[in-house]
Design an enzyme around this catalytic site. Sequence first.
Site, short mmCIF file in Angstrom:
data_model
loop_
_atom_site.label_atom_id
_atom_site.label_comp_id
_atom_site.label_asym_id
_atom_site.label_seq_id
_atom_site.Cartn_x
_atom_site.Cartn_y
_atom_site.Cartn_z
N ASP A 117 0.82 -1.21 0.00
CA ASP A 117 0.00 0.00 0.00
C ASP A 117 0.85 1.26 0.00
OD1 ASP A 117 -2.38 1.38 -0.02
OD2 ASP A 117 -2.68 1.27 2.15
N GLY A 118 0.28 2.35 -0.52
CA GLY A 118 0.93 3.66 -0.43
C GLY A 118 1.54 4.16 -1.74
N GLY A 132 0.00 5.60 -4.25
CA GLY A 132 -0.57 6.90 -4.60
C GLY A 132 0.04 8.01 -3.75
N ARG A 133 0.14 7.76 -2.44
CA ARG A 133 0.69 8.79 -1.55
C ARG A 133 2.17 9.03 -1.82
NH1 ARG A 133 -1.48 6.05 3.57
NH2 ARG A 133 -1.97 4.49 1.99
N TRP A 134 2.89 7.96 -2.19
CA TRP A 134 4.30 8.15 -2.54
C TRP A 134 4.40 9.08 -3.76
CZ3 TRP A 134 7.02 7.19 -7.04
CH2 TRP A 134 8.40 7.40 -6.95
N HIS A 178 2.41 3.54 -8.94
CA HIS A 178 2.23 2.10 -9.23
C HIS A 178 3.44 1.58 -10.02
CE1 HIS A 178 -1.67 2.41 -7.55
NE2 HIS A 178 -2.20 3.09 -8.55
N SER A 190 -7.80 -5.35 -5.12
CA SER A 190 -8.93 -5.89 -4.35
C SER A 190 -10.23 -5.72 -5.13
CB SER A 190 -9.03 -5.17 -3.01
OG SER A 190 -9.55 -3.87 -3.20
N THR A 191 -11.27 -6.44 -4.72
CA THR A 191 -12.56 -6.28 -5.41
C THR A 191 -13.07 -4.85 -5.19
OG1 THR A 191 -13.66 -7.19 -3.46
CG2 THR A 191 -13.27 -8.71 -5.25
N ARG A 238 -12.15 2.76 -8.01
CA ARG A 238 -11.20 3.84 -8.38
C ARG A 238 -11.53 4.40 -9.77
NH1 ARG A 238 -5.38 2.58 -5.75
NH2 ARG A 238 -6.20 1.88 -3.75
N LEU A 280 10.40 -20.37 -5.05
CA LEU A 280 9.34 -19.60 -4.39
C LEU A 280 8.01 -19.69 -5.15
CD1 LEU A 280 8.74 -17.17 -2.27
CD2 LEU A 280 9.05 -15.71 -4.27
N ARG A 329 -5.05 -1.68 9.11
CA ARG A 329 -6.24 -2.48 8.76
C ARG A 329 -5.88 -3.58 7.77
NH1 ARG A 329 -7.86 2.87 6.88
NH2 ARG A 329 -7.15 3.12 4.74
C1 IPE Z 1 -5.42 -2.65 -0.11
O1 IPE Z 1 -5.08 -1.32 -0.31
C2 IPE Z 1 -5.49 -3.35 -1.44
C3 IPE Z 1 -4.22 -3.57 -2.13
C4 IPE Z 1 -3.05 -3.29 -1.65
C5 IPE Z 1 -4.34 -4.17 -3.42
P1 IPE Z 1 -6.21 -0.19 -0.44
O2 IPE Z 1 -5.50 1.08 -0.67
O3 IPE Z 1 -7.21 -0.59 -1.45
O4 IPE Z 1 -6.90 -0.25 0.99
P2 IPE Z 1 -7.69 0.86 1.80
O5 IPE Z 1 -8.68 1.48 0.85
O6 IPE Z 1 -6.70 1.85 2.29
O7 IPE Z 1 -8.33 0.11 2.93
C1 IPE Z 2 -1.56 0.30 -3.41
O1 IPE Z 2 -1.33 1.67 -3.40
C2 IPE Z 2 -1.83 -0.25 -4.78
C3 IPE Z 2 -3.20 -0.70 -5.01
C4 IPE Z 2 -4.16 -0.74 -4.12
C5 IPE Z 2 -3.52 -1.14 -6.35
P1 IPE Z 2 -2.53 2.71 -3.40
O2 IPE Z 2 -2.91 3.02 -4.81
O3 IPE Z 2 -3.64 2.22 -2.56
O4 IPE Z 2 -1.86 3.96 -2.75
P2 IPE Z 2 -2.51 4.95 -1.67
O5 IPE Z 2 -2.99 4.11 -0.54
O6 IPE Z 2 -3.61 5.66 -2.36
O7 IPE Z 2 -1.38 5.84 -1.27
MG MG Z 3 -4.07 2.42 -0.59
#
Ligand code: IPE
Ligand code: IPE
Ligand code: MG
Length: 251
Positions: A28-29, A31-33, A45, A73-74, A79, A139, A202
């Site tokens: 995760d993260g 987008g914020r990065w 990404h 995720s589903t 998005r 692996l 979470r």
């Molecule tokens: C969880 O990240 C799903 C994946 C990493 C693929 P999200 O960014 O979708 O989760 P939330 O919305 O912060 O719970």
């Molecule tokens: C995780 O990064 C990648 C996917 C869920 C596909 P995010 O895209 O959720 O990045 P944030 O959480 O918005 O920073």
């Molecule tokens: Mg996220």
Amino acid sequence: MKTKNEDEEILSLIDKSRLPEHVAIIMDGNGRWAQSQGLPRIAGHQAGMKSVKRVIKTANGLGIKALTLYAFSTENWSRPQKEIKALMALLCKYLKIEVKSLNKQNVQMRFMGRIHQLPEFVQRELAKAIEETSKNSGLILNIALNYSGRADIVEAVSHLAKDIHAGKIQVDEINETVFQGYLSTSDLPEVDLLIRTSGEMRISNFLLWEIAYTELWITPVYWPEFNCKHFYQALADYQKRKRRFGGTVAL
Ligand code: IPE
Ligand code: IPE
Ligand code: MG
């Protein structure tokens, strides 16, 4: 600046005979990065793919048996279309380029989630990747795509009900082991360690049944910045944990 010695120092703390068999990661993260760098989300990404390669190489090199990565995720269908399209394209590009290298590393690829609901061009790439790496014995790289922990449990129940209806199994034969056999992760070792990047506390509908006694390791580091040092740190911390499974340990 991180030095190679720093990595080696942490690596030396890890007992290779007590590694987790199965590590799962909520990557995760991205987008914020990207936002922190003044870049569009999709650049996050793209940068995240480098971390994927790093983590696979490291896990495989250490001899970890299975690595499950949460890629989509589903709920991620909510998005913007543009981002979803870019993510699907990125996945295909990754597979087209990387399968050769995964083969060289003896990595076996698998996917779990509602694969049949993905665009056909994606499904074709997944099938190719599975086929081309199926004989590898290193692996197991299990990618969760269009995955939902709840949906996986519901599908298991539905499949089990069909088998009962068909007389393949009796109701009084159902137990945890039998039920587990119907989940997407049925032929993988127990998930020993779950890592989540970007600091969110979470599970976001990831492995729900599977993480009953999994050790959790959450880092504020955004996924594109997750490197070997962080991975080693997670493993070293995992090895310091006392896994009691509800019991007691001798002091
Ligand atoms: C969880 O990240 C799903 C994946 C990493 C693929 P999200 O960014 O979708 O989760 P939330 O919305 O912060 O719970
Ligand atoms: C995780 O990064 C990648 C996917 C869920 C596909 P995010 O895209 O959720 O990045 P944030 O959480 O918005 O920073
Ligand atoms: Mg996220």
